[in-house]
Design an enzyme around this catalytic site. Structure first.
Site, PDB file in Angstrom:
ATOM      1  N   ASP A 202       3.360 -24.848  19.330  1.00 40.16           N
ATOM      2  CA  ASP A 202       4.139 -25.838  19.933  1.00 40.16           C
ATOM      3  C   ASP A 202       4.288 -27.294  18.828  1.00 40.16           C
ATOM      4  O   ASP A 202       3.417 -27.860  18.448  1.00 40.16           O
ATOM      5  CB  ASP A 202       3.747 -26.322  21.226  1.00 40.16           C
ATOM      6  CG  ASP A 202       4.742 -27.301  22.023  1.00 40.16           C
ATOM      7  OD1 ASP A 202       5.332 -26.538  22.949  1.00 40.16           O
ATOM      8  OD2 ASP A 202       5.206 -28.240  21.650  1.00 40.16           O
TER       9      ASP A 202
ATOM     10  N   ASN B 189       6.901 -22.715  32.928  1.00 41.73           N
ATOM     11  CA  ASN B 189       8.002 -23.576  33.718  1.00 41.73           C
ATOM     12  C   ASN B 189       9.176 -22.813  34.030  1.00 41.73           C
ATOM     13  O   ASN B 189       9.959 -22.085  33.052  1.00 41.73           O
ATOM     14  CB  ASN B 189       8.493 -24.738  32.702  1.00 41.73           C
ATOM     15  CG  ASN B 189       7.212 -25.643  32.696  1.00 41.73           C
ATOM     16  OD1 ASN B 189       6.407 -25.913  33.351  1.00 41.73           O
ATOM     17  ND2 ASN B 189       6.909 -26.205  31.362  1.00 41.73           N
TER      18      ASN B 189
ATOM     19  N   GLY C 264      10.472 -28.981  35.128  1.00 38.29           N
ATOM     20  CA  GLY C 264      10.478 -29.652  33.840  1.00 38.29           C
ATOM     21  C   GLY C 264      11.063 -28.713  32.635  1.00 38.29           C
ATOM     22  O   GLY C 264      11.023 -29.437  31.450  1.00 38.29           O
TER      23      GLY C 264
ATOM     24  N   HIS D 212       9.298 -18.761  27.940  1.00 39.17           N
ATOM     25  CA  HIS D 212       8.202 -18.934  26.976  1.00 39.17           C
ATOM     26  C   HIS D 212       7.010 -19.415  27.913  1.00 39.17           C
ATOM     27  O   HIS D 212       7.199 -20.001  28.868  1.00 39.17           O
ATOM     28  CB  HIS D 212       8.344 -20.105  25.899  1.00 39.17           C
ATOM     29  CG  HIS D 212       9.098 -21.410  26.619  1.00 39.17           C
ATOM     30  ND1 HIS D 212      10.332 -21.606  27.027  1.00 39.17           N
ATOM     31  CD2 HIS D 212       8.298 -22.431  27.274  1.00 39.17           C
ATOM     32  CE1 HIS D 212      10.612 -22.765  27.538  1.00 39.17           C
ATOM     33  NE2 HIS D 212       9.273 -23.292  27.582  1.00 39.17           N
TER      34      HIS D 212
ATOM     35  N   HIS E  22       3.503 -21.118  27.875  1.00 41.20           N
ATOM     36  CA  HIS E  22       2.551 -22.021  27.324  1.00 41.20           C
ATOM     37  C   HIS E  22       1.163 -21.579  27.346  1.00 41.20           C
ATOM     38  O   HIS E  22       0.515 -21.296  28.406  1.00 41.20           O
ATOM     39  CB  HIS E  22       2.635 -23.439  27.887  1.00 41.20           C
ATOM     40  CG  HIS E  22       3.921 -23.968  27.612  1.00 41.20           C
ATOM     41  ND1 HIS E  22       4.225 -25.030  26.731  1.00 41.20           N
ATOM     42  CD2 HIS E  22       5.142 -23.883  28.635  1.00 41.20           C
ATOM     43  CE1 HIS E  22       5.395 -25.629  27.016  1.00 41.20           C
ATOM     44  NE2 HIS E  22       5.922 -24.865  28.092  1.00 41.20           N
TER      45      HIS E  22
HETATM   46  P1  AMP Z   1       9.446 -26.309  28.347  1.00 40.16           P
HETATM   47  O1  AMP Z   1       9.294 -27.685  28.866  1.00 40.16           O
HETATM   48  O2  AMP Z   1       8.643 -25.503  29.313  1.00 40.16           O
HETATM   49  O3  AMP Z   1      11.030 -25.596  28.347  1.00 40.16           O
HETATM   50  O4  AMP Z   1       8.804 -26.382  27.079  1.00 40.16           O
HETATM   51  C1  AMP Z   1       9.402 -26.661  25.946  1.00 40.16           C
HETATM   52  C2  AMP Z   1       8.499 -26.584  24.713  1.00 40.16           C
HETATM   53  O5  AMP Z   1       8.914 -26.118  23.455  1.00 40.16           O
HETATM   54  C3  AMP Z   1       8.112 -28.039  24.448  1.00 40.16           C
HETATM   55  O6  AMP Z   1       6.484 -27.985  24.944  1.00 40.16           O
HETATM   56  C4  AMP Z   1       8.438 -28.547  23.079  1.00 40.16           C
HETATM   57  O7  AMP Z   1       7.428 -29.513  22.411  1.00 40.16           O
HETATM   58  C5  AMP Z   1       8.627 -26.939  22.275  1.00 40.16           C
HETATM   59  N1  AMP Z   1       9.543 -27.131  21.217  1.00 40.16           N
HETATM   60  C6  AMP Z   1      10.773 -27.617  21.297  1.00 40.16           C
HETATM   61  N2  AMP Z   1      11.047 -27.399  19.856  1.00 40.16           N
HETATM   62  C7  AMP Z   1      10.386 -26.602  19.385  1.00 40.16           C
HETATM   63  C8  AMP Z   1      10.029 -26.451  17.790  1.00 40.16           C
HETATM   64  N3  AMP Z   1      11.068 -26.580  16.942  1.00 40.16           N
HETATM   65  N4  AMP Z   1       8.903 -25.653  17.543  1.00 40.16           N
HETATM   66  C9  AMP Z   1       7.963 -25.306  18.492  1.00 40.16           C
HETATM   67  N5  AMP Z   1       7.843 -25.884  20.026  1.00 40.16           N
HETATM   68  C10 AMP Z   1       8.911 -26.507  19.942  1.00 40.16           C
END
Ligand code: AMP
Length: 111
Positions: free
Chosen positions: A30, A84, A90, A97, A99
């Site tokens: 991330d 999520n 959120g 994805h 986490h």
């Molecule tokens: P969510 O809030 O569950 O949609 O999580 C999306 C995640 O994607 C967040 O933890 C962000 O920090 C991560 N994220 C966004 N852009 C990138 C990127 N270019 N590379 C890696 N992680 C990312």
């Protein structure tokens, strides 16, 4: 999907630090980690949310990949798996994805 951030990572159009590579899934670190280890495990194909994950073979690959990652030395003290789904969660990126968070004591309940 043309304008999806994570599809762009899959296609190599946006750089990411790869943590895991499977046939139909990939894991990358991330960009804004919430723990010392913060990996996002995604299907390579565009699936918007968990609710659209109907393919049983893909489900199997996702969960076996998460178990393989969870068994790594860098996650040896435990990890948290977070998905999520929907507005109240959120969720910001609408490409499924998972986490995987590890490397520090995580608060519970998460709030
Ligand atoms: P969510 O809030 O569950 O949609 O999580 C999306 C995640 O994607 C967040 O933890 C962000 O920090 C991560 N994220 C966004 N852009 C990138 C990127 N270019 N590379 C890696 N992680 C990312």
């Amino acid at each position: 999907m043309e304008n999806c951030l994570f599809c762009k990572i899959v296609r190599g159009e946006i750089p990411a630090k790869i943590a895991f590579e499977g046939e139909r899934v990939m894991g990358f670190y991330d960009i804004n980690p919430q723990a010392p280890v913060h990996i996002l495990l995604i299907p390579k194909e565009h699936i918007p949310t968990l609710l659209e994950l109907k393919d049983k073979e893909l489900r199997d690959e996702i969960f076996s990949s998460i178990i393989e990652i969870g068994d790594r030395e860098e996650l040896k003290n435990g990890f948290r798996l977070v998905v999520n789904v929907g507005r109240d969660s959120g969720c910001e990126v609408f490409h499924l994805h998972f986490h995987i968070l590890s490397g520090r004591r995580l608060n519970w309940p998460p709030g």
